[in-house]
Scaffold this active site. Sequence first.
Site, short mmCIF file in Angstrom:
data_model
loop_
_atom_site.label_atom_id
_atom_site.label_comp_id
_atom_site.label_asym_id
_atom_site.label_seq_id
_atom_site.Cartn_x
_atom_site.Cartn_y
_atom_site.Cartn_z
N ASP A 76 3.61 -4.29 6.93
CA ASP A 76 2.44 -3.52 7.38
C ASP A 76 1.93 -3.97 8.75
O ASP A 76 0.92 -3.45 9.24
CB ASP A 76 1.29 -3.64 6.36
CG ASP A 76 1.41 -2.61 5.23
OD1 ASP A 76 2.14 -1.62 5.41
OD2 ASP A 76 0.77 -2.82 4.18
N ARG A 101 -1.00 -8.94 2.91
CA ARG A 101 -1.25 -8.76 4.34
C ARG A 101 -1.99 -9.96 4.96
O ARG A 101 -2.18 -9.98 6.19
CB ARG A 101 -2.06 -7.47 4.59
CG ARG A 101 -1.33 -6.19 4.18
CD ARG A 101 -1.92 -4.96 4.85
NE ARG A 101 -1.73 -4.95 6.30
CZ ARG A 101 -2.23 -4.03 7.12
NH1 ARG A 101 -2.96 -3.05 6.64
NH2 ARG A 101 -2.00 -4.09 8.42
N ARG A 146 -11.85 -2.07 1.36
CA ARG A 146 -11.24 -3.24 2.00
C ARG A 146 -12.29 -4.19 2.58
O ARG A 146 -12.39 -5.33 2.17
CB ARG A 146 -10.28 -2.79 3.10
CG ARG A 146 -9.15 -1.87 2.61
CD ARG A 146 -8.14 -2.60 1.76
NE ARG A 146 -7.06 -1.76 1.30
CZ ARG A 146 -5.93 -1.53 1.97
NH1 ARG A 146 -5.73 -2.07 3.15
NH2 ARG A 146 -5.00 -0.76 1.45
N HIS A 175 -9.73 3.17 4.51
CA HIS A 175 -10.22 2.57 5.75
C HIS A 175 -11.06 3.62 6.47
O HIS A 175 -10.74 4.81 6.43
CB HIS A 175 -9.06 2.21 6.70
CG HIS A 175 -8.39 0.90 6.44
ND1 HIS A 175 -7.05 0.71 6.65
CD2 HIS A 175 -8.88 -0.29 6.02
CE1 HIS A 175 -6.73 -0.55 6.37
NE2 HIS A 175 -7.82 -1.18 5.97
N CYS A 273 -3.83 3.83 13.25
CA CYS A 273 -3.54 2.59 12.53
C CYS A 273 -2.57 1.71 13.33
O CYS A 273 -2.59 0.49 13.20
CB CYS A 273 -2.92 2.88 11.18
SG CYS A 273 -3.97 3.81 10.08
N1 ARG Z 1 -0.24 -0.07 4.23
C1 ARG Z 1 -1.39 -0.41 5.01
C2 ARG Z 1 -2.53 -0.84 4.10
O1 ARG Z 1 -2.70 -0.24 3.07
C3 ARG Z 1 -1.81 0.73 5.88
C4 ARG Z 1 -2.88 0.38 6.87
C5 ARG Z 1 -3.30 1.53 7.72
N2 ARG Z 1 -4.14 1.13 8.75
C6 ARG Z 1 -5.30 1.71 9.10
N3 ARG Z 1 -5.90 1.31 10.20
N4 ARG Z 1 -5.87 2.60 8.35
O2 ARG Z 1 -3.23 -1.77 4.38
#
Ligand code: ARG
Length: 285
Positions: A76, A101, A146, A175, A273
């Site tokens: 990612d 991550r 998040r 997000h 992203c």
């Molecule tokens: N697979 C990543 C996650 O779920 C995607 C992140 C996408 N980034 C963003 N800025 N929305 O964390």
Amino acid sequence: MTNERPALTAPGSRPRRYLMCEPSAYTVAYEINPWMDASRATDTARAVAQWRVLRDTYLTLGHTVELIEPIKGLPDMVYAANGALVVDGLVYSAKFRYPERQPEGPAYQKWFADHGFVTHTAAEINEGEGDILVVGDVILGGTGFRTERSAHAELARLTGREVVSLELVDPHFYHLDTALSVLSDDAAEPQIAYYPPAFAADSRAELERRYPDALIATARDAEVLGLNVVSDGYNIIVAPDAVDLADAVRARGFHPIPVDTSELLKGGGGAKCCTLEIRGAAVRS
Ligand code: ARG
């Protein structure tokens, strides 16, 4: 790319400096958002090709693109927006929610330290510019999936700026940058687009109050992650399937440029992203 006249001469646009990470380590190996399906094949070469078109589009528009080395085992990492938040040359590090991550936070922070920036190690969980958007003098902070609300307070202390907390309620829009686009970050005349159903009622009310002229995105736009745009104040990089949004921004005098990031959508991300904006200069270079 369209073949219209070079757009940087257009009013509203400002040359930008972006940090990006080539998706050579990209795949969907785990599932931390509803877009991700680890049983579905990903095509890394296709992801790289699409990412290069995005990078080249920025370069053609006259923007600067910095690169961070991808790290094996961090698929990612291509979503650079999550790596930090940079405002006034100050770097607020990411502190990722999910263990998969977490190593990305220090990796991005190191890049900034190595390039002369003052970096601050976040105490609170936050996913950088994925959830933290700068709109003129104000910072909009997403929470709910998040980034913790406490990170918004930490960031307000650090930057001295107002940070407005917005609560996300639909896991597809986990997000803030999946539900809200900054079309113009001009402090005198900020412009945003957003998808109201992604927000809790009080956050919707806050957005209506602050941005009565905001562009309201359609479900069709939102469902292709169309809100995940990158704007330089005039040129707006947008997913080709986000047709309503492209028309709507064009009607407002912006210049939409469709760039296909469909392979990266399998991980739950789009152009925005993949793009971390570096605002302000390092103290030394
Ligand atoms: N697979 C990543 C996650 O779920 C995607 C992140 C996408 N980034 C963003 N800025 N929305 O964390």
